[in-house]
Scaffold this motif. Structure first.
Motif, short mmCIF file in Angstrom:
data_model
loop_
_atom_site.label_atom_id
_atom_site.label_comp_id
_atom_site.label_asym_id
_atom_site.label_seq_id
_atom_site.Cartn_x
_atom_site.Cartn_y
_atom_site.Cartn_z
N THR A 111 0.80 -1.21 0.00
CA THR A 111 0.00 0.00 0.00
C THR A 111 0.84 1.27 0.00
O THR A 111 0.31 2.36 -0.03
N ARG A 161 3.55 2.28 -2.24
CA ARG A 161 4.47 2.30 -3.38
C ARG A 161 5.03 3.68 -3.66
O ARG A 161 6.20 3.85 -3.95
N ARG A 174 6.27 6.95 -10.42
CA ARG A 174 5.64 6.02 -11.36
C ARG A 174 6.48 5.83 -12.61
O ARG A 174 6.29 4.89 -13.35
N ASN A 189 3.38 -2.04 -13.36
CA ASN A 189 2.00 -1.58 -13.49
C ASN A 189 1.56 -1.00 -12.15
O ASN A 189 1.52 -1.71 -11.14
N PRO A 190 1.23 0.30 -12.08
CA PRO A 190 0.86 0.91 -10.80
C PRO A 190 -0.41 0.31 -10.20
O PRO A 190 -0.67 0.47 -9.02
N ASN A 191 -1.20 -0.38 -11.04
CA ASN A 191 -2.44 -0.97 -10.55
C ASN A 191 -2.30 -2.47 -10.31
O ASN A 191 -3.31 -3.17 -10.16
N CYS A 192 -1.09 -2.98 -10.30
CA CYS A 192 -0.89 -4.41 -10.08
C CYS A 192 -1.36 -4.78 -8.68
O CYS A 192 -1.01 -4.11 -7.69
N LYS A 193 -2.14 -5.82 -8.57
CA LYS A 193 -2.70 -6.22 -7.28
C LYS A 193 -1.68 -6.89 -6.38
O LYS A 193 -1.80 -6.84 -5.16
N GLU A 249 2.12 -6.85 -7.05
CA GLU A 249 3.27 -5.96 -7.10
C GLU A 249 4.61 -6.69 -6.99
O GLU A 249 5.45 -6.59 -7.87
N TYR A 252 6.76 -6.20 -16.44
CA TYR A 252 5.37 -6.41 -16.06
C TYR A 252 5.16 -7.90 -15.78
O TYR A 252 5.68 -8.76 -16.50
N CYS A 296 -0.19 -8.61 -15.80
CA CYS A 296 -0.30 -7.23 -16.29
C CYS A 296 0.27 -7.03 -17.69
O CYS A 296 0.01 -6.00 -18.31
#
Length: 239
Positions: free
Chosen positions: A147, A149, A155, A201-205, A207, A225, A229
């Motif tokens: 949580t 990053r 980014r 990927n900043p939205n990777c669940k 990471e 990636y 992703c």
């Protein structure tokens, strides 16, 4: 003899002791039923004899003398003694089972206490391993929670972390509980160890991934990636 040896010895003898007590209770029950039947028949016969005597006038009505014979009274007392023996055997059997269950509960509590001590030892060892890595300023998967990053990098370029700690020793595979509060990563849902790589990927669940789990032999120099992703990124470039 120790507690466990004593308990095992009592468990081995428990079935035979229970079988003996139950057999004795069955024999007493049969004996009691036989004596009760004889007593009922004797009392019934004596009542009939008294009735006939009163009707014929051979017996004078006297409440003090109208009673059962000594044989009938003795049979009734014998029934009471048999019933008392059955109660004593039932009480003894209950005490045996209660003692067995108490010992079983003591062993369960000892095992739970030992497991708690082992869990504390593993947690302390994990903390001791993590402290040198944190003080040396090395970026690890544990030092970069899922949580948080943005606090370490922008980014534009996501850093890849190489954890200098060795893979967990074989002793970790024992039935010892690990710290439930330690975060897990990767597809394998395990704690961090060895070298790990971060998905850009900043939205990777997820990471963070173990390089062995994603088939990466060396840490990538550019953006990387994860398998989940990489397809998403290709769709974005195709639009």
């Amino acid at each position: 003899m120790g507690f466990l040896e004593d308990f095992q010895a009592s468990v081995e003898s428990l079935p035979s002791m229970l079988h003996r007590n139950y057999s004795l209770m069955r024999e007493l029950d049969k004996s009691l039923q036989g004596v009760q039947l004889e007593n009922e028949q004797r009392c019934q016969q004596e009542i009939e004899d008294i009735k006939h005597g009163l009707e014929s006038g051979s017996i004078t009505y006297d409440p003090a003398k109208l009673k059962f014979s000594e044989e009938a009274i003795e049979e009734q007392k014998h029934c009471v003694r048999i019933a008392d023996e059955k109660v004593a055997l039932a009480t003894q059997t209950y005490d045996l089972l209660d003692q067995f269950l108490r010992k079983l509960e003591e062993i369960r509590q000892e095992k739970e206490a030992a497991a708690a001590v082992a869990a504390g030892t593993v947690a302390a060892a994990s903390a001791a391993v993590a402290t040198p890595a944190a003080s040396a300023g090395v970026s690890t998967a544990d030092a970069t929670p899922k949580t948080g990053r943005a606090g370490e990098r922008g980014r534009g370029g996501r850093k890849k972390a190489k954890v200098p700690t060795e893979p967990p020793p074989p002793a970790i595979d024992l039935e010892l509980p690990v710290d439930p509060n330690e975060p897990t990563y990767c597809f394998c849902n395990q704690v961090s160890y060895g070298e790990m790589v971060a998905c850009d990927n900043p939205n990777c669940k997820i990471e963070w991934y173990h390089i062995g789990c994603v088939g990466v032999k060396e840490l990538p120099k550019g953006k990387w990636y994860c398998p989940s992703c990489v397809g998403f990124q290709k769709k974005r470039k195709g639009k």
